[in-house]
Design a protein around this motif. Sequence first.
Motif, mmCIF file in Angstrom:
data_model
loop_
_atom_site.group_PDB
_atom_site.id
_atom_site.type_symbol
_atom_site.label_atom_id
_atom_site.label_comp_id
_atom_site.label_asym_id
_atom_site.label_seq_id
_atom_site.Cartn_x
_atom_site.Cartn_y
_atom_site.Cartn_z
ATOM 1 N N PHE A 73 0.805 -1.220 0.000
ATOM 2 C CA PHE A 73 0.000 0.000 0.000
ATOM 3 C C PHE A 73 0.840 1.273 0.000
ATOM 4 O O PHE A 73 0.291 2.369 -0.034
ATOM 5 C CB PHE A 73 -0.905 0.045 1.233
ATOM 6 N N VAL A 74 2.163 1.136 0.125
ATOM 7 C CA VAL A 74 3.026 2.312 0.228
ATOM 8 C C VAL A 74 4.146 2.220 -0.805
ATOM 9 O O VAL A 74 4.338 1.184 -1.429
ATOM 10 C CB VAL A 74 3.625 2.449 1.658
ATOM 11 N N VAL A 78 10.298 5.404 -0.282
ATOM 12 C CA VAL A 78 10.206 6.608 0.547
ATOM 13 C C VAL A 78 9.532 6.360 1.893
ATOM 14 O O VAL A 78 9.521 7.237 2.745
ATOM 15 C CB VAL A 78 9.462 7.752 -0.203
ATOM 16 N N THR A 79 8.983 5.169 2.080
ATOM 17 C CA THR A 79 8.224 4.853 3.284
ATOM 18 C C THR A 79 8.709 3.541 3.891
ATOM 19 O O THR A 79 9.047 2.609 3.176
ATOM 20 C CB THR A 79 6.726 4.733 2.940
ATOM 21 N N GLU A 80 8.711 3.489 5.222
ATOM 22 C CA GLU A 80 9.042 2.256 5.948
ATOM 23 C C GLU A 80 7.813 1.767 6.697
ATOM 24 O O GLU A 80 6.964 2.557 7.108
ATOM 25 C CB GLU A 80 10.160 2.510 6.956
ATOM 26 N N VAL A 81 7.751 0.471 6.875
ATOM 27 C CA VAL A 81 6.692 -0.166 7.644
ATOM 28 C C VAL A 81 7.325 -0.755 8.887
ATOM 29 O O VAL A 81 8.321 -1.479 8.802
ATOM 30 C CB VAL A 81 6.002 -1.270 6.813
ATOM 31 N N SER A 111 -1.008 6.667 8.625
ATOM 32 C CA SER A 111 0.129 6.348 9.492
ATOM 33 C C SER A 111 0.008 5.003 10.201
ATOM 34 O O SER A 111 0.990 4.518 10.763
ATOM 35 C CB SER A 111 0.331 7.451 10.525
ATOM 36 N N LEU A 112 -1.153 4.374 10.182
ATOM 37 C CA LEU A 112 -1.347 3.064 10.812
ATOM 38 C C LEU A 112 -2.132 2.140 9.895
ATOM 39 O O LEU A 112 -3.104 2.563 9.260
ATOM 40 C CB LEU A 112 -2.110 3.192 12.140
ATOM 41 N N ASN A 134 0.699 -1.937 12.138
ATOM 42 C CA ASN A 134 1.920 -1.422 11.525
ATOM 43 C C ASN A 134 1.893 0.101 11.518
ATOM 44 O O ASN A 134 0.855 0.703 11.225
ATOM 45 C CB ASN A 134 2.053 -1.891 10.069
ATOM 46 N N MET A 135 3.039 0.685 11.817
ATOM 47 C CA MET A 135 3.213 2.128 11.715
ATOM 48 C C MET A 135 3.856 2.413 10.361
ATOM 49 O O MET A 135 4.811 1.746 9.965
ATOM 50 C CB MET A 135 4.100 2.635 12.850
#
Length: 141
Positions: A73-74, A78-81, A111-112, A134-135
Amino acid sequence: MSFDKEKALKMCNDFCKNTLMETLEITFTDAGEGFLEAKMPVNSRVHQPMGLLHGGATVALAESVGSAASLLFVNPEVTEVRGIEISANHLRAKRDGIVTGTARIIHQGRSLHLWEIKVTDEQGRLISLCKLTNMIMPRRR
């Protein structure tokens, strides 16, 4: 934009190299809108001393599939889970064979992410029911 199942599975399986997922032989096998599935063999490598599937190995499968599902979904460039909470109810013992973890999205915020992961045996019987939060955060360089 349509969902590319093969691309999603390749990305998830590629992330497993040189990790716990590779050690536990977790393989991502199916994906679709709002779900991800992975399989793990049950053998002596994941047993507890009584010869049964270790609850920790089951939770490792659940967190692996739920965290990888969030990646779908990200943008992982550029994004971490980060998994921040997991719970598990172990309902049935398993000595050998294959277990399947299927993560389904419950809540997808900015964010969640909240996932329900069902771990089942080859007959579809529920082994464990897990919930993972997950954050989602900016990737640290």
